[in-house]
Each structure stands twice: as structure tokens, then as C-alpha cells.
Design an enzyme around this catalytic site. Structure first.
Site, PDB file in Angstrom:
ATOM      1  N   LEU A  47      40.150  35.917  41.706  1.00 25.85           N
ATOM      2  CA  LEU A  47      40.965  35.622  42.963  1.00 25.85           C
ATOM      3  C   LEU A  47      42.352  36.018  42.672  1.00 25.85           C
ATOM      4  CD1 LEU A  47      39.447  32.379  44.197  1.00 25.85           C
ATOM      5  CD2 LEU A  47      38.975  34.565  45.112  1.00 25.85           C
ATOM      6  N   PRO A  48      43.304  36.094  43.780  1.00 25.94           N
ATOM      7  CA  PRO A  48      44.433  36.382  43.290  1.00 25.94           C
ATOM      8  C   PRO A  48      45.326  35.295  42.502  1.00 25.94           C
ATOM      9  CG  PRO A  48      44.221  36.795  45.791  1.00 25.94           C
ATOM     10  CD  PRO A  48      42.724  36.377  45.138  1.00 25.94           C
ATOM     11  N   GLU A  49      45.000  33.999  42.550  1.00 36.64           N
ATOM     12  CA  GLU A  49      45.434  33.004  41.608  1.00 36.64           C
ATOM     13  C   GLU A  49      44.289  32.035  41.542  1.00 36.64           C
ATOM     14  OE1 GLU A  49      48.373  32.804  40.106  1.00 36.64           O
ATOM     15  OE2 GLU A  49      49.647  34.545  41.420  1.00 36.64           O
ATOM     16  N   THR A  50      44.290  31.234  40.296  1.00 34.34           N
ATOM     17  CA  THR A  50      43.403  30.129  39.885  1.00 34.34           C
ATOM     18  C   THR A  50      44.698  28.990  39.522  1.00 34.34           C
ATOM     19  OG1 THR A  50      41.399  31.139  39.553  1.00 34.34           O
ATOM     20  CG2 THR A  50      41.959  28.820  38.474  1.00 34.34           C
TER      21      THR A  50
END
Length: 273
Positions: A47-50
């Protein structure tokens, strides 16, 4: 093999709608795992960020870190918003205020109704020059270029931002980790609009970039001579942000929706330093 279970949530941030905004994974830890393991989890999530957090000294204080599939970030808005959403709505943190300790300092988050508001550092951009390969990669000549952590590229009309079709092959030649390129223009129904592109990242266009608004808010506040602004990020998923310029700090508000609740399983030996 002994496995440790970790609670994980996937949250769409800066939106009132599932499948809108920017998705972030939020992992609940009691202690930090080694950084390479955190990076592996983020790469697995893709995902774009975790975001990862651990408890702090009080019931409303937490330590927070953010990872893209490739690198640890110095600051991430949508994953911070998503983490606050998880703490308030799933874990049941009392009250309306949370404080995160991070690589970008102390980051308060407040809750009022459906809106969570980030209190982030301001990063006013300064006039800059883009490499010619990047200008070619954008395909449309901008009005002006600025830079703080990210390049801020100004255009005249919202329609240009919507229709922009950058060339990833050219833009990926830039190396500006952990920053990116935000294109922006005055909005038709909001004060300003933007899109965000990340050179050399597997996810080329970030759907909604809270941290970029650390630069966009002071930039547009000065240009429009107002301190309270509304914004949209015009990715395919669309993000809605409620912004306030407070001088050396900016407030970035938005809603969140939970998409997924689950568990991940990490071999116990990875928990050793």
C-alpha cells in the site's frame, strides 16, 4: 514454527467513502520489531504507506513510524490520520486527542465528529528550478516551481491538474527520496487542488498526500490571503482535506473509513532485536 499475531487494519483516509481517499495499513505493536522486518511487512502490504505504532507513556500517547513498500518515511499524513482512526474507533482510546511521537517530532491529532485533524509542521516552499527531464516528463509547462521537501509545481487551472499525464519513465530518473512532486492549481469548488507523483517508487501516483499539504497550505494561504482553506487531491480516488495555516504549524483535517480488519503472522524469532 512459532508465529506472533499482529492486528492489522486497512483504512481509507481523507474520504467519507470506501474506495476513496488513500489506503493505509495500520499495524498494532507492543514493542518495535527490527526495522528490516517492518520494511518487509510494508512491502508485503504493498500500500502507499504502512503505519506502525507502540504505546507511549500515557493512554493517549504513542510512538509512530511510516513505511512505503521501499523506504521508511520522515512524515506521512494519511497514515497518521488512519492510525488515529484505528485508535479512536477500534481500540477505544478515551477523549478526543492523541499525541504521536515520530521522526518529525510530536504530532497531535484531534477528533471532532467524523473529522480527524492533524497538527503538522509547516514547510513553506521556496522558488526552485526543476531539471529539464522532469519538465519534459510533466508534458505541460508550469507557471512556477517551488521546493521544500517536495517540489511544488504551480499551474493556472484545475483542468490542467486533472488532465495531466506525466511520463513515468522520465520522472523516475529523478532521485529525491523521501520527497516527491506535487502539482497544484486554484480549485473550482475548493480553494486549491493537487496531485502527487513519487519518482522511483512502485506506486507512482499517491492518491492523497497529507504531508505534501505541509507545503501546500502555507503556499496557498499566502497566495489567497486566507488561513482556512479547503482542498482536493485529484487522483482517481479523490481526497478531501480541510486545512488551516497556523504559521509554523498547519492543521490538516479529513475523515476515514475502515476497509479491513485482520491479523498478520510473523515468525517469533523476528521479534528479537
Amino acid at each position: 514454527m512459532d508465529l506472533q499475531q499482529i492486528d492489522i487494519y486497512q483504512v481509507d483516509a481523507f474520504t467519507m467513502n470506501i474506495f476513496g481517499g488513500n489506503p493505509a495499513a495500520v499495524c498494532v505493536l507492543q514493542q518495535w520489531l527490527p526495522t528490516p522486518v517492518l520494511q518487509q511487512i510494508a512491502a508485503e502490504n504493498f500500500l502507499p504507506e504502512t503505519a506502525f505504532f507502540i504505546p507511549g507513556k500515557t493512554a493517549t500517547d504513542f510512538e509512530l513510524r511510516w513505511f512505503t513498500p521501499e523506504i521508511e518515511m520522515d512524515l506521512c499524513g494519511h497514515a497518521t490520520l488512519a492510525t488515529a482512526h484505528v485508535l479512536f474507533h477500534h481500540i477505544g482510546v478515551p477523549g478526543n486527542n492523541i499525541t504521536f511521537s515520530s521522526n518529525s517530532g510530536v504530532l497531535p491529532v484531534s477528533k471532532k465528529g467524523a473529522i480527524l485533524t492533524l497538527d503538522f509542521p509547516s514547510r513553506p516552499p521556496e522558488p526552485a528550478t526543476l531539471p529539464s527531464v522532469f519538465l519534459e516528463g510533466l508534458g505541460v509547462t508550469p507557471t512556477a516551481v517551488f521546493k521544500s521537501r517536495d517540489y511544488v509545481v504551480l499551474y493556472e487551472h484545475e483542468s490542467i491538474i486533472r488532465q495531466l499525464q506525466p511520463n513515468p519513465a522520465l520522472i523516475h530518473q529523478l532521485n529525491i527520496d523521501p520527497g516527491g512532486i506535487v502539482v497544484t492549481a486554484p480549485g473550482e469548488s475548493v480553494d486549491f487542488v493537487s496531485r502527487f507523483f513519487t519518482p522511483q517508487a512502485s506506486i507512482f501516483e499517491d492518491p492523497v498526500t497529507g504531508s505534501a499539504h505541509c507545503s501546500l497550505i502555507p503556499f496557498w494561504s499566502k497566495r489567497l490571503n486566507k488561513t482556512t482553506l479547503t482542498a482536493q487531491q485529484l487522483s482517481a480516488r479523490i481526497g478531501e482535506l480541510y486545512c488551516t495555516d497556523q504559521g509554523d504549524r498547519v492543521l490538516i483535517g479529513g475523515a476515514c473509513k475502515t476497509y479491513l480488519v485482520g491479523k498478520i503472522f510473523v515468525p517469533t524469532h523476528h521479534f528479537a532485536g
